[in-house]
Design a protein around this motif. Structure first.
Motif, mmCIF file in Angstrom:
data_model
loop_
_atom_site.group_PDB
_atom_site.id
_atom_site.type_symbol
_atom_site.label_atom_id
_atom_site.label_comp_id
_atom_site.label_asym_id
_atom_site.label_seq_id
_atom_site.Cartn_x
_atom_site.Cartn_y
_atom_site.Cartn_z
ATOM 1 N N ILE A 15 -8.163 13.840 -38.401
ATOM 2 C CA ILE A 15 -8.955 14.450 -39.809
ATOM 3 C C ILE A 15 -10.453 14.834 -39.385
ATOM 4 O O ILE A 15 -10.825 15.969 -40.030
ATOM 5 C CB ILE A 15 -9.306 13.359 -40.940
ATOM 6 N N CYS A 16 -11.449 14.097 -38.660
ATOM 7 C CA CYS A 16 -12.396 14.734 -37.896
ATOM 8 C C CYS A 16 -12.265 16.015 -37.277
ATOM 9 O O CYS A 16 -13.310 16.858 -37.623
ATOM 10 C CB CYS A 16 -13.250 13.698 -37.225
ATOM 11 N N ARG A 20 -15.064 18.927 -38.613
ATOM 12 C CA ARG A 20 -15.948 19.301 -37.837
ATOM 13 C C ARG A 20 -17.414 19.271 -38.225
ATOM 14 O O ARG A 20 -18.284 20.108 -37.675
ATOM 15 C CB ARG A 20 -15.620 20.602 -37.147
ATOM 16 N N TYR A 21 -17.629 18.674 -39.451
ATOM 17 C CA TYR A 21 -19.042 18.746 -40.022
ATOM 18 C C TYR A 21 -19.831 18.049 -39.147
ATOM 19 O O TYR A 21 -21.151 18.396 -39.319
ATOM 20 C CB TYR A 21 -18.927 18.281 -41.404
ATOM 21 N N VAL A 28 -19.524 11.599 -29.378
ATOM 22 C CA VAL A 28 -18.173 11.583 -29.570
ATOM 23 C C VAL A 28 -17.504 12.587 -30.076
ATOM 24 O O VAL A 28 -16.198 13.005 -29.754
ATOM 25 C CB VAL A 28 -17.914 10.271 -30.727
ATOM 26 N N PHE A 29 -18.371 13.554 -30.913
ATOM 27 C CA PHE A 29 -17.493 14.630 -31.646
ATOM 28 C C PHE A 29 -17.182 15.628 -30.687
ATOM 29 O O PHE A 29 -16.138 16.280 -30.727
ATOM 30 C CB PHE A 29 -18.336 15.041 -32.800
ATOM 31 N N PRO A 30 -18.002 16.252 -29.974
ATOM 32 C CA PRO A 30 -17.744 17.256 -28.726
ATOM 33 C C PRO A 30 -16.404 16.800 -28.018
ATOM 34 O O PRO A 30 -15.636 17.455 -27.765
ATOM 35 C CB PRO A 30 -18.689 17.498 -27.896
ATOM 36 N N HIS A 58 -22.247 8.343 -43.262
ATOM 37 C CA HIS A 58 -22.946 8.512 -44.428
ATOM 38 C C HIS A 58 -22.934 10.177 -44.615
ATOM 39 O O HIS A 58 -23.200 10.765 -45.773
ATOM 40 C CB HIS A 58 -24.449 8.339 -44.136
ATOM 41 N N ALA A 59 -22.550 10.808 -43.762
ATOM 42 C CA ALA A 59 -22.442 12.383 -43.840
ATOM 43 C C ALA A 59 -21.062 12.832 -44.209
ATOM 44 O O ALA A 59 -20.984 13.930 -44.804
ATOM 45 C CB ALA A 59 -22.768 13.105 -42.531
#
Length: 373
Positions: A15-16, A20-21, A28-30, A58-59
């Motif tokens: 889902i993340c 990609r916000y 972690v996200f890259p 929180h985002a």
């Protein structure tokens, strides 16, 4: 590692990946966005890259009560914890400490201190500490207690490296990882504003600063011990040392920084949001902080007790705290520093390999274009 936890982490990661916000928040996200499907090793790597700053939670627009129910900090914290326990050697010790860490830490300090108290009857000789307990006795006790945890950590890290698919390490991988760890880059937030660990509406660098105080305070204390060892064996200058000597300057400054840092971490832990962490290991986290606090504070008190009747008892308590810390290091949260550094090295490897592939693809495209022209 629990199959249910891994499957839930995969679901949330996918889902993340679609959203990609949070791409710029941390490593972690890259790393997540480089993948389309997540093997068990990929999930373990993501979990150990996460520093639990909680900014992404929180985002996120998909947290509960949304049906997606995203809580990436918590699921990665649970997986990270299980990865340490699975790779710990002996395996059962990791789970025991993380579930009952405070009790084990206190029992270990008291038990080892009693052993040192009994060891006072052995022949001593010398000045300062060595008038209470000889240098040879200390070495005979601490050398195995230093080597055995290192062996345990090496076995665990070797297993972790295999799990995440680590390859041959280059110097550039190590320098990048150490640079990130030294600056606590992943606790600075996506725009360098810090974490909203305490309050979802307010960013703060407090957690980053306290982590740095603990890390650098510990390193200064370790440097103090190392410099004393060199003075003793290389230059034939045994302790005690004066305040302006290198061991004392490093040790006192490191002890003060470490004591203040651990006190701050204890306070900060009480202000965190339990639902965004692994609540099962709260005792282990406080136990680890307590160990570090006892090591640094008893070391400072031991220095102040020099030349007084309290020297003997303070030496026993301090040595008990230090030895308990070393023995429990592979199973306490101290191990997270080693695993996180390994995760950062692996992340540097993957980025380097991707840059090579991207560079090769670009070169082939440019060559093809020039040939067509």
């Amino acid at each position: 590692m629990s199959i249910e936890l891994k499957d839930e982490a995969r679901r949330q990661a996918q889902i993340c990946n679609s959203c990609r916000y949070c791409e710029g928040f941390c490593s972690v996200f890259p790393a997540m966005h480089r993948e389309r499907m997540f093997a068990d090793g990929d999930i373990t790597q993501l979990a150990n890259l996460c520093h639990n700053c909680q900014n992404c939670f929180h985002a996120c627009q998909y947290t509960a009560p949304h049906e997606f129910d995203i809580n990436l900090p918590q699921i990665l914290a649970k997986l990270r914890q299980e990865s340490w326990e699975d790779h710990a050697w002996p395996r059962g010790m990791g789970k025991a400490f993380h579930r009952n860490g405070t009790l084990i830490a206190v029992a270990a300090i008291v038990g080892v201190a009693l052993l040192f108290w009994a060891a006072r009857s052995l022949p001593a000789g010398g000045e300062g500490f060595y008038a209470v307990m000889s240098h040879n006795v200390m070495i005979a006790i601490f050398l195995p207690a230093f080597i055995l945890p290192l062996v345990s950590l090496a076995v665990g890290l070797r297993g972790y490296w295999r799990t995440v698919g680590g390859t041959r390490i280059q110097i550039s991988d190590i320098t990048e990882a150490f640079g990130s760890a030294a600056k606590m880059r992943n606790l600075s937030g996506g725009h360098g504003e810090g974490c909203n660990f305490e309050d979802e509406d307010r960013f703060s660098q407090r957690r980053r600063v306290l982590h740095q105080m603990v890390m650098y305070g510990f390193l200064l204390c370790f440097a103090s011990t190392s410099s004393g060892t060199i003075l003793h064996y290389v230059f034939d200058m045994p302790a005690p040392y004066s305040l302006l000597s290198l061991p004392k300057l490093l040790g006192v400054s490191g002890g003060v920084i470490l004591s203040l840092g651990t006190l701050g971490m204890m306070w900060l832990k009480t202000r965190g949001i339990p639902s965004l962490t692994d609540e099962r290991v709260r005792g282990g986290e406080f136990g680890f902080i307590l160990l570090l606090f006892m090591v640094s504070t008893t070391g400072l008190l031991l220095y102040l007790a020099g030349g007084t009747p309290l020297l003997e008892s303070m030496l026993v308590v301090h040595l008990g705290a230090v030895l308990a810390f070393f023995l429990l290091t592979p199973f306490s949260k101290m191990a997270h520093g080693f695993y996180r550094l390994a995760a950062l090295i692996r992340d540097a490897q993957v980025k380097r390999d991707n840059d090579v592939v991207t560079g090769s693809a670009g070169a082939e495209a440019r060559l093809g274009k020039s040939m067509r022209q």
